[in-house]
Write a protein that holds these residues in place. Structure first.
Motif, PDB file in Angstrom:
ATOM      1  N   GLY A 143      -5.591   3.575  11.017  1.00 17.90           N
ATOM      2  CA  GLY A 143      -4.869   2.442  11.585  1.00 17.90           C
ATOM      3  C   GLY A 143      -4.026   1.724  10.560  1.00 17.90           C
ATOM      4  O   GLY A 143      -2.886   1.327  10.839  1.00 17.90           O
ATOM      5  N   ALA A 144      -4.566   1.549   9.350  1.00 19.20           N
ATOM      6  CA  ALA A 144      -3.809   0.875   8.296  1.00 19.20           C
ATOM      7  C   ALA A 144      -2.571   1.680   7.918  1.00 19.20           C
ATOM      8  O   ALA A 144      -1.506   1.115   7.650  1.00 19.20           O
ATOM      9  N   HIS A 145      -2.711   2.993   7.917  1.00 17.49           N
ATOM     10  CA  HIS A 145      -1.572   3.861   7.599  1.00 17.49           C
ATOM     11  C   HIS A 145      -0.481   3.708   8.653  1.00 17.49           C
ATOM     12  O   HIS A 145       0.715   3.582   8.339  1.00 17.49           O
ATOM     13  N   ALA A 146      -0.876   3.703   9.925  1.00 15.78           N
ATOM     14  CA  ALA A 146       0.102   3.538  11.005  1.00 15.78           C
ATOM     15  C   ALA A 146       0.772   2.173  10.938  1.00 15.78           C
ATOM     16  O   ALA A 146       1.984   2.050  11.136  1.00 15.78           O
ATOM     17  N   LEU A 147      -0.006   1.133  10.659  1.00 15.40           N
ATOM     18  CA  LEU A 147       0.564  -0.214  10.563  1.00 15.40           C
ATOM     19  C   LEU A 147       1.527  -0.324   9.394  1.00 15.40           C
ATOM     20  O   LEU A 147       2.541  -1.030   9.476  1.00 15.40           O
ATOM     21  N   HIS A 148       1.201   0.340   8.291  1.00 15.16           N
ATOM     22  CA  HIS A 148       2.092   0.295   7.127  1.00 15.16           C
ATOM     23  C   HIS A 148       3.440   0.914   7.482  1.00 15.16           C
ATOM     24  O   HIS A 148       4.499   0.372   7.142  1.00 15.16           O
ATOM     25  N   ARG A 149       3.422   2.034   8.192  1.00 14.53           N
ATOM     26  CA  ARG A 149       4.663   2.666   8.609  1.00 14.53           C
ATOM     27  C   ARG A 149       5.416   1.779   9.595  1.00 14.53           C
ATOM     28  O   ARG A 149       6.642   1.691   9.563  1.00 14.53           O
ATOM     29  N   ALA A 150       4.676   1.125  10.491  1.00 15.22           N
ATOM     30  CA  ALA A 150       5.310   0.276  11.486  1.00 15.22           C
ATOM     31  C   ALA A 150       5.949  -0.961  10.868  1.00 15.22           C
ATOM     32  O   ALA A 150       6.836  -1.578  11.468  1.00 15.22           O
ATOM     33  N   SER A 151       5.504  -1.333   9.670  1.00 18.74           N
ATOM     34  CA  SER A 151       6.031  -2.536   9.017  1.00 18.74           C
ATOM     35  C   SER A 151       7.450  -2.358   8.512  1.00 18.74           C
ATOM     36  O   SER A 151       8.111  -3.321   8.126  1.00 18.74           O
ATOM     37  N   GLY A 152       7.925  -1.115   8.486  1.00 16.85           N
ATOM     38  CA  GLY A 152       9.266  -0.846   7.982  1.00 16.85           C
ATOM     39  C   GLY A 152       9.288  -0.483   6.510  1.00 16.85           C
ATOM     40  O   GLY A 152      10.337  -0.151   5.968  1.00 16.85           O
ATOM     41  N   ALA A 153       8.117  -0.558   5.852  1.00  8.09           N
ATOM     42  CA  ALA A 153       8.050  -0.173   4.443  1.00  8.09           C
ATOM     43  C   ALA A 153       8.178   1.341   4.321  1.00  8.09           C
ATOM     44  O   ALA A 153       7.978   2.080   5.284  1.00  8.09           O
TER      45      ALA A 153
END
Length: 317
Positions: free
Chosen positions: A115-125
């Protein structure tokens, strides 16, 4: 529709993710105690998504569950989930017939890593090729994601850094060793060593340290030492691009991050090699209130369809 559940010692978070990657519903209910009650909690949480969040259960095609304890590889069987009163439970077998959809089970920290990996990608970083999620809660453990997939290891124990001893003369760990990372940085260990009754013992330690209490200052320094050691282990063994910190202890926010960065920098002063790794720049904090664990569980549940497709939906949704 994909459902993900984060089953914790006192509460269970559940989310439903639609095909566009949007959160279609989220709820929180208390977690039952014991194997039968835990299974019922999973069923009740899915039902609550329909009753309280308006999720159409007919659209749900998979359920993923993140839960404390060890998951026997290739099964939905959880063992040694002591905080839930579960010694052994085939959770998938217990709930899949009642839910009518495939159910997959994963350790909660490993699910949170996805989940953290997906959220990191979703953040635009910039999307990291690899990430370690370091959970700082009552205990300390990590999950590792490489190329969008969870790395479980040969027996499902990849990332169990909490019980690596960094000081043979250090405090006794609940595993029986001395000086484990968890004995320094685990919230439960810090509370035991502090020995003051408090609802928020780790925060009290930081406050007392700021006020000049010498024992609190030692505990605070030890906590930073333990977290920094875990970061070094994860980078030096798995060479992950970044280490994301999550879990209850991270509610301290910048107070924790400042200490950890200082410890990483100080420990690298004598080593050009360690300085070249720029460890302090490779540590990030999971945003407070993040649904990483439940989102990751939804990804686990959808693995039979396509983990990468599901993660792309989360990124673009």
């Amino acid at each position: 529709m994909k459902v993900g559940l984060d089953v914790g010692g006192t509460k269970t978070d559940a989310v439903a993710v639609d095909d566009g990657g949007a959160i279609a519903g989220r709820i929180r209910i208390p977690t039952g105690w014991g194997p039968d009650a835990v299974a019922q909690t999973v069923v009740d949480a899915v039902g609550a998504l329909a009753a309280e969040a308006g999720v159409d259960l007919a659209e749900v095609r998979s359920v993923g569950v993140g839960i404390p304890g060890q998951i026997e590889p290739g099964t939905g069987r959880v063992v040694h989930a002591v905080n839930l009163g579960v010694e052994a439970l085939d959770l998938a077998e217990a709930v899949a017939p009642r839910l009518g959809v495939p159910v997959r089970v994963e350790n909660d920290v490993k699910a949170a890593a996805l989940g953290a990996h997906a959220l990191h990608r979703a953040s635009g970083a910039a999307a990291p090729a690899s990430m370690a999620y370091l959970n700082l809660g009552t205990g300390v453990a990590a999950g590792i994601v490489a190329d969008g997939r969870l790395w479980r290891g040969a027996r499902g124990t990849a990332g169990e850094v909490g019980h690596i001893s960094i000081d043979p003369h250090g405090p006794l760990c609940r595993c029986g060793q001395r000086g484990c990372i968890e004995a320094f940085a685990g919230g439960g260990a810090v509370a035991e060593r502090w020995r003051h009754r408090s609802a928020l013992p780790v925060r009290d330690v930081f406050d007392a340290a700021d006020a000049g209490d010498p024992s609190a200052r030692r505990l605070r320094e030890d906590l930073a030492r333990g977290v920094a050691a875990a970061v070094r282990v994860l980078v030096l063994t798995a060479d992950v691009d970044i280490v994301v910190l999550g879990g209850g202890v991270t509610a301290l926010g910048d107070r924790l991050m400042t200490d950890v960065a200082a410890e990483l920098s100080a420990s690298a002063e004598a080593s050009p090699f360690m300085r070249s790794l720029r460890l302090a720049e490779r540590v990030e904090l999971l945003p407070p209130g993040s649904l990483a664990a439940a989102l990751g569980a939804a990804l686990v549940g959808a693995e039979g369809d396509a983990t990468h497709d599901t993660e792309e939906a989360l990124v673009h949704g």
